[in-house]
Design a protein around this motif. Structure first.
Motif, PDB file in Angstrom:
ATOM      1  N   UNK A   1     -87.596  35.840  58.783  1.00 19.06           N
ATOM      2  CA  UNK A   1     -88.854  36.542  58.578  1.00 19.06           C
ATOM      3  C   UNK A   1     -88.636  38.046  58.429  1.00 19.06           C
ATOM      4  N   UNK A   2     -89.626  38.684  57.834  1.00 17.18           N
ATOM      5  CA  UNK A   2     -89.679  40.137  57.790  1.00 17.18           C
ATOM      6  C   UNK A   2     -88.502  40.765  57.069  1.00 17.18           C
ATOM      7  N   UNK A   3     -88.108  41.935  57.547  1.00 19.22           N
ATOM      8  CA  UNK A   3     -87.016  42.672  56.920  1.00 19.22           C
ATOM      9  C   UNK A   3     -85.657  42.017  57.152  1.00 19.22           C
TER      10      UNK A   3
ATOM     11  N   UNK B   1     -98.029  33.137  64.077  1.00 19.10           N
ATOM     12  CA  UNK B   1     -97.678  34.277  64.925  1.00 19.10           C
ATOM     13  C   UNK B   1     -96.382  34.918  64.445  1.00 19.10           C
ATOM     14  N   UNK B   2     -95.418  34.106  64.018  1.00 19.92           N
ATOM     15  CA  UNK B   2     -94.163  34.653  63.512  1.00 19.92           C
ATOM     16  C   UNK B   2     -94.418  35.585  62.335  1.00 19.92           C
ATOM     17  N   UNK B   3     -95.301  35.201  61.426  1.00 22.31           N
ATOM     18  CA  UNK B   3     -95.588  36.048  60.258  1.00 22.31           C
ATOM     19  C   UNK B   3     -96.438  37.258  60.659  1.00 22.31           C
ATOM     20  N   UNK B   4     -97.320  37.088  61.622  1.00 24.88           N
ATOM     21  CA  UNK B   4     -98.132  38.215  62.085  1.00 24.88           C
ATOM     22  C   UNK B   4     -97.256  39.309  62.690  1.00 24.88           C
ATOM     23  N   UNK B   5     -96.252  38.919  63.452  1.00 20.13           N
ATOM     24  CA  UNK B   5     -95.420  39.906  64.141  1.00 20.13           C
ATOM     25  C   UNK B   5     -94.211  40.319  63.305  1.00 20.13           C
ATOM     26  N   UNK B   6     -93.413  39.361  62.879  1.00 17.42           N
ATOM     27  CA  UNK B   6     -92.145  39.697  62.226  1.00 17.42           C
ATOM     28  C   UNK B   6     -92.316  40.148  60.786  1.00 17.42           C
ATOM     29  N   UNK B   7     -93.371  39.686  60.108  1.00 17.32           N
ATOM     30  CA  UNK B   7     -93.612  40.121  58.729  1.00 17.32           C
ATOM     31  C   UNK B   7     -94.513  41.351  58.693  1.00 17.32           C
ATOM     32  N   UNK B   8     -95.700  41.233  59.274  1.00 16.36           N
ATOM     33  CA  UNK B   8     -96.689  42.298  59.152  1.00 16.36           C
ATOM     34  C   UNK B   8     -96.373  43.502  60.040  1.00 16.36           C
ATOM     35  N   UNK B   9     -95.640  43.293  61.127  1.00 13.58           N
ATOM     36  CA  UNK B   9     -95.253  44.399  62.007  1.00 13.58           C
ATOM     37  C   UNK B   9     -93.730  44.558  62.007  1.00 13.58           C
ATOM     38  N   UNK B  10     -93.146  44.382  60.845  1.00 12.48           N
ATOM     39  CA  UNK B  10     -91.685  44.328  60.744  1.00 12.48           C
ATOM     40  C   UNK B  10     -90.990  45.597  61.230  1.00 12.48           C
ATOM     41  N   UNK B  11     -91.683  46.750  61.156  1.00 12.15           N
ATOM     42  CA  UNK B  11     -91.064  48.000  61.609  1.00 12.15           C
ATOM     43  C   UNK B  11     -90.680  47.928  63.084  1.00 12.15           C
ATOM     44  N   UNK B  12     -91.392  47.120  63.846  1.00 14.59           N
ATOM     45  CA  UNK B  12     -91.141  47.029  65.286  1.00 14.59           C
ATOM     46  C   UNK B  12     -90.292  45.816  65.663  1.00 14.59           C
ATOM     47  N   UNK B  13     -90.067  44.895  64.717  1.00 17.11           N
ATOM     48  CA  UNK B  13     -89.412  43.630  65.064  1.00 17.11           C
ATOM     49  C   UNK B  13     -88.174  43.349  64.214  1.00 17.11           C
ATOM     50  N   UNK B  14     -87.577  44.398  63.625  1.00 21.32           N
ATOM     51  CA  UNK B  14     -86.486  44.170  62.679  1.00 21.32           C
ATOM     52  C   UNK B  14     -85.093  44.425  63.238  1.00 21.32           C
ATOM     53  N   UNK B  15     -84.999  44.947  64.450  1.00 19.06           N
ATOM     54  CA  UNK B  15     -83.666  45.166  64.998  1.00 19.06           C
ATOM     55  C   UNK B  15     -83.172  43.888  65.680  1.00 19.06           C
TER      56      UNK B  15
END
Length: 467
Positions: free
Chosen positions: A416-418, A86-100
């Motif tokens: 994760x993510x950005x 789930x962490x990779x699904x949200x923070x990696x693949x939807x990073x535009x919404x979870x990077x702040x």
């Protein structure tokens, strides 16, 4: 407990707020929030939380409510992720919404808001990460191998000569290496003035910037007007934290500028930056990027240590010290370090993210502005991923052919993510060099008492943002 202390300070205010919250219309969500414990009015789940080790509470809730759960503390929505998938699904693949990052009042109050890790997503963060990429990307980080080795050799000497408190030497290694690369500063032992203040800042900061504690100031803004000694504990040191931040941002930076004017500056990240044309805003950015601390932890079992030393002895056949050029031939050492990061995650709840917009995942609604945390403690104890998870076993990171399953920098400990750690290559190279040097020249064993009996070791860890 901290929350009990705050409750005692502001009972009339809380009563008024509880009444007000009952009169305020709640937002209607199109789908249910992720499951979680039933909150009390206004207080939410604050009284149910282990404020010293909240990751244990979130892990227990995860066993009841699932891999993604919702909690509310003093009106603040928390989404806790207890799954790497789930962490990779949200923070990696939807990073535009979870990077702040969430707005955490204690960051600004303590003077830590400049820190790259804590910045909201935006232009300032992009400037910081651009600089990090220029000086700490993979190929550049390897170029520091001589500096890694020099500091690691000194660490080994310090450990061999130590009579007590080995941790002061491992901390000095990490901080002195960063100061050398960043400012060209040559530390004078673990009692070096700059290193002493860096350690003090880290010790204060790790206790006061967690979302759970910061929620108090978000819910009760008037508390900021009170002297911080009223709150006791680490909060009483917020003023000292702010003072240390200013000293460590400005003093070493000014020292490099003076050395450059005198023609005595050593090669360093800051010197390279200042040798080019930049405006004052960029200079402030550079100061913020410069103040970074990498924490290192290494725990070795005797059988693991013996296997690692045997691997090193097999490769080092010409009576020389191991270096980064030998790393590909020493996969078990990498596996040890991966297991160190997994076994007791250094930052058990990671650094919190925040949602920029509403989102939907698995039929659940995740509201805009929610604080999103990856429970790295739960990830480290996932029996589907790590059988007998409480056991320290580096072999779990190796294939049947003795190769690493995943690259070191992909470890969840780096985020994760950005917002993944931009200095992860520097961190892994410095950690690897120190571990290789220590194992090559010394044997780590239990201490003995005056009668020659083994003194048993009981692993104990601090609480706070950093464990």
């Amino acid at each position: 407990m901290l929350f009990t202390h705050i409750l005692a300070l502001g009972i009339p205010c809380i009563v008024a707020l509880v009444v007000a919250s009952g009169l305020t219309r709640r937002r209607v969500y199109p789908l249910p929030l992720p499951p979680g414990p039933r909150p009390l009015p206004f207080l939410g789940n604050a009284l149910q939380l282990d404020t010293k080790r909240p990751w244990l509470t979130y892990t227990a809730w995860g066993k009841t409510y699932g891999k993604i759960i919702h909690s509310r503390i003093l009106g603040i929505d928390l989404i806790i992720i207890n799954s790497e998938t789930i962490a990779r699904e949200l923070l990696d693949k939807r990073s535009a919404n979870y990077s702040t990052r969430p707005v955490i009042r204690t960051n600004k109050l303590s003077g830590l808001a400049f820190n790259t890790v804590l910045l909201p997503y935006g232009e300032t963060l992009r400037q910081h990460r651009k600089i990090f990429h220029q000086v700490l990307r993979a190929e550049v980080s390897v170029s520091y191998h001589e500096m890694y080795s020099r500091h690691a050799n000194q660490l080994a000497i310090n450990l061999l000569n130590a009579t007590s408190d080995l941790q002061q030497h491992t901390r000095a290694y990490t901080a002195s290496l960063i100061m050398a690369v960043t400012y060209g500063h040559l530390a004078h032992g673990h009692e070096d003035s700059l290193l002493t203040r860096v350690h003090e800042l880290v010790d204060i900061g790790r206790y006061i910037i967690s979302p759970e504690k910061a929620a108090i100031f978000t819910a009760f803004p008037f508390l900021e007007k009170l002297p911080f000694w009223c709150f006791g504990g680490a909060f009483a040191l917020i003023g000292r934290c702010r003072e240390l931040c200013q000293q460590l941002l400005n003093e070493p930076f000014s020292e490099v500028k003076t050395q450059m004017a005198n023609g005595t500056a050593s090669h360093s990240l800051v010197a390279d930056f200042l040798s080019q044309a930049h405006d004052d805003a960029d200079e402030d950015t550079m100061k913020a990027v410069a103040l970074t601390t990498f924490l290192m932890a290494m725990v070795l079992y005797p059988d693991v240590q013996a296997r690692a030393r045997a691997e090193i002895d097999q490769v080092m056949r010409h009576d020389r010290m191991p270096c980064l050029d030998d790393r590909a031939s020493l996969p078990y050492l990498d596996a040890i370090l991966l297991e160190v990061l997994r076994w007791y995650p250094i930052i058990p709840l990671g650094v919190p993210h925040a949602t920029t917009n509403d989102d939907i995942y698995g039929g659940y609604f995740i509201p805009k502005g929610a604080i999103v945390m990856v429970n790295q403690w739960t990830l480290s104890r996932d029996e589907d991923m790590f059988s007998d998870a409480s056991r320290f076993d580096p072999s779990r990171h190796l294939t049947v052919y003795g190769k690493l399953k995943d690259p070191f920098v992909n470890h969840f400990a780096f985020g994760h993510g950005r917002r993944i750690c931009p200095g992860r290559w520097f961190a892994e190279n410095s950690l690897w060099t120190a571990a290789a040097t220590i194992l090559a020249v010394m044997r780590i064993d239990h201490a003995k008492d005056s009668n020659g009996n083994t003194i048993e070791v009981k692993p104990e860890f601090t609480a706070g943002l950093v464990m």
